[in-house]
Scaffold this active site. Structure first.
Site, PDB file in Angstrom:
ATOM      1  N   ASP A  92      29.117 -10.647  79.384  1.00  0.00           N
ATOM      2  CA  ASP A  92      29.288 -12.073  79.101  1.00  0.00           C
ATOM      3  C   ASP A  92      27.905 -12.720  78.990  1.00  0.00           C
ATOM      4  OD1 ASP A  92      31.482 -14.379  79.197  1.00  0.00           O
ATOM      5  OD2 ASP A  92      29.684 -15.084  80.260  1.00  0.00           O
TER       6      ASP A  92
ATOM      7  N   ASN B 105      25.087 -23.292  72.011  1.00  0.00           N
ATOM      8  CA  ASN B 105      25.832 -24.050  71.002  1.00  0.00           C
ATOM      9  C   ASN B 105      25.492 -25.528  71.049  1.00  0.00           C
ATOM     10  OD1 ASN B 105      27.256 -21.858  69.909  1.00  0.00           O
ATOM     11  ND2 ASN B 105      28.848 -21.984  71.487  1.00  0.00           N
TER      12      ASN B 105
ATOM     13  N   HIS C 151      26.430 -24.379  66.571  1.00  0.00           N
ATOM     14  CA  HIS C 151      27.336 -23.226  66.571  1.00  0.00           C
ATOM     15  C   HIS C 151      26.869 -22.122  65.618  1.00  0.00           C
ATOM     16  CE1 HIS C 151      30.547 -24.830  69.145  1.00  0.00           C
ATOM     17  NE2 HIS C 151      30.246 -26.020  68.615  1.00  0.00           N
TER      18      HIS C 151
ATOM     19  N   ASP D 149      26.601 -18.214  66.518  1.00  0.00           N
ATOM     20  CA  ASP D 149      27.133 -17.081  65.739  1.00  0.00           C
ATOM     21  C   ASP D 149      26.056 -16.018  65.519  1.00  0.00           C
ATOM     22  OD1 ASP D 149      29.533 -18.366  65.631  1.00  0.00           O
ATOM     23  OD2 ASP D 149      29.301 -19.088  63.567  1.00  0.00           O
TER      24      ASP D 149
ATOM     25  N   GLU E  40      32.236 -15.650  74.080  1.00  0.00           N
ATOM     26  CA  GLU E  40      30.994 -14.907  74.285  1.00  0.00           C
ATOM     27  C   GLU E  40      31.200 -13.666  75.139  1.00  0.00           C
ATOM     28  OE1 GLU E  40      31.018 -18.216  77.434  1.00  0.00           O
ATOM     29  OE2 GLU E  40      31.851 -17.814  75.454  1.00  0.00           O
TER      30      GLU E  40
END
Length: 329
Positions: free
Chosen positions: A181, A189, A194, A198, A224
């Protein structure tokens, strides 16, 4: 001329010859006898030739052409006689055979056209079948793949985990998995957008692919969170690999579209069983998730593992009864 008519003429001639010979016997006995002998010798041959042989030869020649497939070559025939029943029977037969040869040629052409159309239709069907196979393969890949990272998705991961549990129990080999994680991913973000998030997810997927074996599986479970399944791998090997991946991510230079650099760390929870006598994939995943929870609560950017031996039996049973729980990241 019909064969019966020819026979009548021959019979008339044959009946007249003796009369002629008798009339002229007193004048030329030798000549009459010679003529009679000549008629007797060559008469049958000439009659057969006149009646049958020549026409049968023509019919056989036409049949040979038909056998050789030369349907376009037809025997030359006289003009068709009026429909008064006087045409030679063999000529009528040959005329019918010529007609049949033309019909055979016509039907052969139609059959070849139909075969060509079937070939074209078959080719089109094969192309459509191939396109459908490609589309089905693509759909299957889409059903099993995370569209952003190209890794397996959650559903495919748990299906594969169930299969690996059965295989590990059957051949008595260790089975390991860990959950990765990203630490404080929400900040990425919120700070960089965002699109930058990505980019980070894709880069981590790339790191996982380069570090794993072909027999291993990496998946994006959601957001994530990533999961890695390791077949025939014990706990020591699992922790060693997890540490390598954690360091790779920590040292990786993540860059946004505008060239800004981002430093990323991750937390990893691992679980390994030398003989995983479990029937549910979700249970093994909860063990790794519990280890991830410990890694998060211990300061993040580290690897933790779940050890059943350190817990009392009552705690283990209580934990196994719990449903899937969300981890606070």
């Amino acid at each position: 001329m019909k064969i019966t008519t020819k026979l009548q003429m021959l019979m008339t001639v044959a009946a007249a010859v003796p009369v002629i010979v008798i009339i002229f016997m007193d004048q030329a006995v030798a000549v009459g006898a010679g003529v009679a002998a000549l008629v007797g010798l060559i008469g049958p041959f000439m009659a057969a030739r006149w009646l049958v042989t020549k026409d049968l030869g023509d019919i056989r020649a036409l049949c040979k052409l038909v056998k050789e497939g030369k349907y376009r070559v037809h025997t030359a025939l006289p003009n068709e006689a009026p429909d008064n029943g006087e045409e030679n029977e063999f000529i009528s037969v040959m005329r019918d055979m010529n007609w049949m040869a033309r019909e055979i040629k016509l039907r052969e052409g139609q059959l070849n056209e139909a075969i060509d159309e079937l070939d074209v239709a078959q080719q089109e069907l094969m192309e459509q079948k191939k396109a459908l196979e490609v589309a089905n393969k693509r759909l299957n890949e889409m059903a099993m793949t995370d569209p952003l990272t190209g890794l397996s998705n959650r559903r495919h991961f748990f299906d594969h985990l169930e299969q690996e549990i059965c295989r590990a129990n059957r051949i008595d080999q260790p089975l390991s998995l860990f959950i990765l994680d990203i630490d404080y991913f929400k900040r990425v973000n919120d700070t960089y957008g965002h699109q930058a998030g990505d980019i980070v997810l894709k880069a981590i997927a790339h790191i996982l692919r380069t570090r794993l074996r072909r027999s291993d599986m990496a998946a994006r479970i959601g957001g994530e969170e990533f999961a890695v399944l390791l077949s025939d791998t014990n706990l020591t090997q699992t922790i060693e690999l997890a540490e390598q991946i954690r360091n790779n991510i920590k040292e990786y230079l993540f860059q946004t579209c505008d060239g800004k650099c981002i430093n990323i760390t991750c937390s990893i929870g691992a679980f390994s069983g030398d003989r995983p006598d479990y029937t549910k994939a979700e249970l093994l995943y909860k063990y790794a998730d519990k280890a991830l929870y410990d890694a998060k609560n211990s300061g993040r950017d580290q690897v933790a593992y779940y050890d059943c031996a350190k817990l009392g039996q009552e705690q283990v049973e209580l934990f196994e009864q719990l449903g899937p729980r969300g981890v606070t990241h």
